[in-house]
Motif scaffolding. Structure first.
Motif, PDB file in Angstrom:
ATOM      1  N   ASN A 144      -5.234   2.787  21.921  1.00 48.65           N
ATOM      2  CA  ASN A 144      -5.810   3.772  22.459  1.00 48.65           C
ATOM      3  C   ASN A 144      -6.923   3.722  23.470  1.00 48.65           C
ATOM      4  N   TRP A 145      -7.289   4.298  25.004  1.00 46.78           N
ATOM      5  CA  TRP A 145      -8.179   3.933  25.691  1.00 46.78           C
ATOM      6  C   TRP A 145      -9.137   3.165  25.326  1.00 46.78           C
ATOM      7  N   TYR A 193     -13.751   4.571  23.835  1.00 44.95           N
ATOM      8  CA  TYR A 193     -13.108   6.270  23.675  1.00 44.95           C
ATOM      9  C   TYR A 193     -12.912   6.238  22.278  1.00 44.95           C
ATOM     10  N   THR A 228      -5.615  -1.796  22.547  1.00 40.71           N
ATOM     11  CA  THR A 228      -7.107  -0.647  24.025  1.00 40.71           C
ATOM     12  C   THR A 228      -5.446  -0.756  25.539  1.00 40.71           C
ATOM     13  N   GLU A 256      -5.551   0.475  29.555  1.00 38.81           N
ATOM     14  CA  GLU A 256      -6.527   0.375  30.578  1.00 38.81           C
ATOM     15  C   GLU A 256      -6.020   2.143  31.526  1.00 38.81           C
ATOM     16  N   THR A 257      -4.276   2.291  31.804  1.00 39.32           N
ATOM     17  CA  THR A 257      -4.004   3.346  32.206  1.00 39.32           C
ATOM     18  C   THR A 257      -2.934   3.896  31.408  1.00 39.32           C
ATOM     19  N   ASN A 258      -2.507   5.639  31.871  1.00 38.67           N
ATOM     20  CA  ASN A 258      -1.361   6.414  31.347  1.00 38.67           C
ATOM     21  C   ASN A 258      -0.007   4.750  32.276  1.00 38.67           C
ATOM     22  N   THR A 267      -5.518   3.817  39.249  1.00 40.11           N
ATOM     23  CA  THR A 267      -4.874   4.382  38.375  1.00 40.11           C
ATOM     24  C   THR A 267      -3.774   5.588  39.796  1.00 40.11           C
ATOM     25  N   ASP A 297      -6.048  14.042  26.589  1.00 36.48           N
ATOM     26  CA  ASP A 297      -5.923  12.978  25.730  1.00 36.48           C
ATOM     27  C   ASP A 297      -5.437  13.488  23.778  1.00 36.48           C
TER      28      ASP A 297
END
Length: 388
Positions: free
Chosen positions: A53-54, A57, A78, A80-82, A202, A296
């Motif tokens: 996951n992010w 969050y 976790t 950091e970016t898509n 991003t 998300d």
């Protein structure tokens, strides 16, 4: 069953009465045994669940509470970016059961279309009924018929400011009507660089809002649009202090006074700064021309080794109490209609969390890019970031 036997016996007696009186009535036939329903298959998975996951969050203690209730050990990592999640999914053999991709940058629609997720078994998720149909209708644009994605939270990419520092840096220059000017227009960036401007690191987010700012489709597939957006960004490149993957800390810690970030992260930064004793006013803004909406969502990976455990966690998260806990702690709106009554009043009063209907109409809904556009986007962002 008793009703059936009584009815059956009554029918036999009635039929016998219609025959010859001297004939003895036939004995009722024994009822055929009714086959029992097949037992639900036992969950033979090991008591393990791997989640990706992010950062920042999930409410503190939620994983531990789930583990205590179910006996399932959760390994929680976790990204950091898509872009980082996409690389992991495309490589295959992720090692994760649940991932949380975003619609921002067109990533989750692309991943659904590529078959990277398992279809959901909704009979294993009774709390699915708590989901808001309006949000699910938007999400269906990324996931037709809502077969693969379960909302975790939603929000929008926007401008965030430390108002105290921004007003001081601007001096007699008033805040612009359109908040995007603060981070894209040299008239403002030249002043705000003194207290720090940060962009999310991003590519898809920055290029999309840049396209939107110059009046283009935020999810354009035209290469020429990216050249125009890059030219605009080039005018403010010298004023950008940070390309951030730790936005909450960067705002709360005073490294940046104006940012392009996610609404919930900006709200979390405001709360964190207040906890640390700061009297500065930190807030997410609602640009007059709109912001980029994202959702998300949880998805079960194609190679998940514990899909049944994943369904248990998804159903746990879809409890009204769990969703309200996330919104109260994380500052992001959820898609759980049953949770709203359990959200703190100061949260529901925040118009950057519970956005007014009028402003929702200005939100740019998620879409996707062609492969060619994605290549143009990455090239444009890299050139901008390197200052070329």
């Amino acid at each position: 069953m008793n009703k059936y036997l009584w009815s059956f016996a009554f029918s036999v007696v009635a039929l016998a009465a219609c025959g010859k009186k001297e004939e003895a009535p036939a004995a009722p036939a024994a009822a055929a045994p009714v086959a029992s329903a097949p037992a639900a298959p036992a969950n033979t998975e090991e008591k393990v669940l791997n989640i990706y996951n992010w950062p920042d969050y999930i409410p503190e203690g939620m994983v531990a509470d789930f583990e205590k209730e179910t006996g399932i050990k959760v390994n929680y990592d976790t990204f950091e970016t898509n872009e980082a999640l996409q690389a992991k999914l495309v490589a295959g053999n992720t090692g994760y059961d649940i991932v949380v991709p975003g619609t921002a940058g067109g990533y989750s629609p692309m991943q659904v279309a590529a078959g990277l997720f398992q279809p959901l078994k909704k009979d294993q998720i009774p709390n699915w009924a708590n989901l808001d149909p309006a949000v699910m209708q938007v999400l269906a644009k990324a996931d037709p018929d809502n077969k693969h994605l379960v909302p975790w939270a939603w929000g929008f990419t926007t401008v965030g400011i430390n108002r105290t520092k921004v007003e001081k840096a601007l001096g007699k220059t008033p805040l612009p009507e359109n908040a995007w000017d603060l981070v894209f227009k040299p008239e403002y960036t030249s002043k705000l660089k003194s207290c720090g401007i940060a962009y999310l690191d991003t590519p898809s987010e920055i290029m999309s809002v840049a396209l939107h700012y110059i009046g283009k489709n935020a999810y354009s597939n035209e290469a020429a649009d990216y050249k125009e957006a890059t030219a605009m960004l080039g005018k403010v490149r010298k004023d950008i202090r940070l390309f951030s993957s730790t936005m909450i800390d960067d705002i709360a810690g005073g490294k940046a006074c104006a940012v392009i970030g996610w609404s919930g992260d900006i709200n979390q930064a405001a709360a964190r700064a207040k906890e640390n004793g700061s009297k500065d006013v930190i807030e997410a803004l609602l640009p007059s021309t709109g912001a980029l909406l994202f959702i998300d969502s949880m998805a079960i990976t194609k190679d998940a080794k514990h899909p049944n455990n994943a369904a248990k966690f998804i159903d746990y998260y879809l409890r009204a109490e769990s969703a309200a806990r996330m919104t109260n702690d994380m500052g992001y709106p959820n898609a759980n209609k049953a949770a709203t009554a359990k959200v703190n009043p100061e949260i529901t009063a925040n118009k950057t969390i519970f956005v007014d209907a009028d402003y929702m109409g200005k939100m740019i809904p998620p879409s996707s890019f062609s492969n060619e556009a994605r290549e143009a986007l990455a090239a444009a962002y890299n050139a901008f970031k390197k200052g070329k």
